[in-house]
Design an enzyme around this catalytic site. Structure first.
Site, mmCIF file in Angstrom:
data_model
loop_
_atom_site.group_PDB
_atom_site.id
_atom_site.type_symbol
_atom_site.label_atom_id
_atom_site.label_comp_id
_atom_site.label_asym_id
_atom_site.label_seq_id
_atom_site.Cartn_x
_atom_site.Cartn_y
_atom_site.Cartn_z
ATOM 1 N N ASN A 9 0.869 -1.190 0.000
ATOM 2 C CA ASN A 9 0.000 0.000 0.000
ATOM 3 C C ASN A 9 0.904 1.238 0.000
ATOM 4 O O ASN A 9 1.519 1.540 1.015
ATOM 5 C CB ASN A 9 -0.887 -0.038 1.260
ATOM 6 C CG ASN A 9 -1.658 1.259 1.462
ATOM 7 O OD1 ASN A 9 -1.826 2.056 0.534
ATOM 8 N ND2 ASN A 9 -2.123 1.480 2.683
ATOM 9 N N LYS A 11 0.028 4.236 -0.069
ATOM 10 C CA LYS A 11 -0.646 5.407 0.526
ATOM 11 C C LYS A 11 -0.498 6.596 -0.433
ATOM 12 O O LYS A 11 -0.484 6.396 -1.640
ATOM 13 C CB LYS A 11 -0.083 5.708 1.911
ATOM 14 C CG LYS A 11 0.020 4.473 2.796
ATOM 15 C CD LYS A 11 0.250 4.813 4.223
ATOM 16 C CE LYS A 11 0.538 3.543 4.986
ATOM 17 N NZ LYS A 11 0.328 3.672 6.408
ATOM 18 N N HIS A 95 -9.349 0.868 5.441
ATOM 19 C CA HIS A 95 -8.029 1.058 6.044
ATOM 20 C C HIS A 95 -8.178 1.992 7.246
ATOM 21 O O HIS A 95 -9.004 2.900 7.231
ATOM 22 C CB HIS A 95 -7.060 1.653 5.007
ATOM 23 C CG HIS A 95 -5.641 1.670 5.475
ATOM 24 N ND1 HIS A 95 -5.156 2.633 6.332
ATOM 25 C CD2 HIS A 95 -4.599 0.827 5.226
ATOM 26 C CE1 HIS A 95 -3.874 2.378 6.584
ATOM 27 N NE2 HIS A 95 -3.519 1.288 5.926
ATOM 28 N N GLU A 97 -6.588 4.439 8.213
ATOM 29 C CA GLU A 97 -6.471 5.877 7.899
ATOM 30 C C GLU A 97 -7.780 6.405 7.322
ATOM 31 O O GLU A 97 -8.162 7.547 7.574
ATOM 32 C CB GLU A 97 -5.287 6.097 6.938
ATOM 33 C CG GLU A 97 -3.958 5.928 7.661
ATOM 34 C CD GLU A 97 -2.804 5.481 6.787
ATOM 35 O OE1 GLU A 97 -2.884 5.581 5.548
ATOM 36 O OE2 GLU A 97 -1.791 5.029 7.365
ATOM 37 N N GLU A 167 -4.819 -5.266 10.935
ATOM 38 C CA GLU A 167 -3.793 -4.241 11.100
ATOM 39 C C GLU A 167 -4.029 -3.489 12.406
ATOM 40 O O GLU A 167 -4.860 -2.557 12.446
ATOM 41 C CB GLU A 167 -3.865 -3.234 9.949
ATOM 42 C CG GLU A 167 -3.664 -3.829 8.582
ATOM 43 C CD GLU A 167 -3.153 -2.769 7.612
ATOM 44 O OE1 GLU A 167 -2.029 -2.921 7.136
ATOM 45 O OE2 GLU A 167 -3.871 -1.788 7.365
ATOM 46 N N GLY A 173 2.802 2.155 10.680
ATOM 47 C CA GLY A 173 3.730 3.267 10.491
ATOM 48 C C GLY A 173 4.488 3.662 11.748
ATOM 49 O O GLY A 173 5.094 4.736 11.808
ATOM 50 N N SER A 211 3.853 -2.297 10.256
ATOM 51 C CA SER A 211 5.312 -2.270 10.376
ATOM 52 C C SER A 211 5.971 -3.605 10.022
ATOM 53 O O SER A 211 6.952 -4.012 10.663
ATOM 54 C CB SER A 211 5.737 -1.800 11.780
ATOM 55 O OG SER A 211 5.290 -0.469 11.985
HETATM 56 C C1 PEP Z 1 -0.486 0.054 6.013
HETATM 57 O O1 PEP Z 1 -0.454 1.151 5.486
HETATM 58 O O2 PEP Z 1 -1.446 -0.673 5.826
HETATM 59 C C2 PEP Z 1 0.653 -0.367 6.846
HETATM 60 C C3 PEP Z 1 0.610 -1.551 7.398
HETATM 61 O O3 PEP Z 1 1.704 0.505 6.966
HETATM 62 P P1 PEP Z 1 3.164 0.175 7.584
HETATM 63 O O4 PEP Z 1 3.643 -1.108 6.972
HETATM 64 O O5 PEP Z 1 4.014 1.358 7.180
HETATM 65 O O6 PEP Z 1 3.005 0.069 9.050
#
Ligand code: PEP
Length: 252
Positions: A9, A11, A95, A97, A167, A173, A211
């Site tokens: 992803n 973003k 997601h 976000e 997640e 992040g 992460s």
């Molecule tokens: C994500 O954006 O779904 C995500 C898991 O980001 P990151 O791997 O940077 O934590």
């Protein structure tokens, strides 16, 4: 058997140059993966065409969000049918976000999921608890609630178009990852909820996100209920992303 999937992803990151360099590299490496992983890239919508040009059918492509309508006077929105027409295979829905910054609710997630699967696309439905919810012992009930509500409208013949990404919000992040044991426990719980809902739970791919990096992916992917990863930051670094894709053992 359920699919192994590693999805990147991007973003709101990327460019035409990154589409060419990163996707070109990933395509050249993904063709020789021996572990059955489907590699997916989910760029900002405006670069989907560029990414598809460089993916050349070796790498799948997804969109980060769609509207809850198929067409009409909704300036700025893109519909599931349009994403399909453009060549996408996957749609991220819910997601964290989108939930936190844009106020998306479980009800809206359910509406989008229903439209996405009726367009013939696969929905990667994101669920996950906040740190506060985890610390107060509510993680499993929050996630179970999101799964039940977000997938409430999926009919029996559409379950094969559903992927769930667990997640934990506190891991996205932040550089903090759930331990493999905690992630496995939540994935097993999600599979239990899916079974309860009458879904073919053993056939639905469950991804972990938060992460994930090249040095923690193998431990996570060795867990029995973790079928792959949704990768944010590390998906913008071609070699790191491919190391994550290689973290599954060879297919048996
Ligand atoms: C994500 O954006 O779904 C995500 C898991 O980001 P990151 O791997 O940077 O934590």
């Amino acid at each position: 058997m359920r699919r192994r999937i590693v999805a990147g992803n991007w973003k709101m990151n990327g460019s035409k140059d990154l589409s060419e360099e990163l996707v070109g590299y990933v395509r050249s490496e993904a063709g020789s993966l021996d572990n059955g992983v489907e590699v997916v890239i989910i760029p900002p919508a405006i670069y989907i065409g560029n990414v598809l040009d460089h993916a050349r059918g070796v790498v799948s492509v997804g969109i980060q969000n769609v509207g809850q309508w198929q067409s009409g006077a909704y300036t700025g929105e893109v519909s599931p049918d349009m994403a399909k027409d453009a060549g996408c295979r996957y749609v991220l829905v819910g997601h964290s976000e989108r939930r936190q910054i844009f106020g998306e609710t479980d009800e809206l997630v359910a509406e989008k999921v229903s439209l996405v699967v009726s367009s013939g696309l696969a929905a990667i439905v994101c669920v996950g608890e906040t740190l506060e919810e985890r610390e107060s012992g509510q993680a499993e009930s929050v996630v179970a609630g999101q799964v039940r509500a977000g997938l409430a409208s999926v009919s029996q013949e559409k379950w094969h178009n559903i992927v769930v990404a667990y997640e934990p919000v506190w891991a996205i992040g932040t550089g903090k990852t759930a331990t493999s044991d905690d992630a496995q426990a939540m994935h097993a719980a999600i599979r239990g909820v899916l079974k309860d809902m009458g879904a073919p739970a053993e056939e639905i791919s469950l991804l972990y996100g938060g992460s994930v990096k090249a040095d923690n992916a193998a431990a996570l992917f060795s867990e029995p209920d973790i079928d792959g990863g949704l990768i944010g930051g590390a998906s913008l670094v071609a070699k790191e992303f491919m190391r994550i894709c290689r973290s599954f053992p060879a297919a048996t």
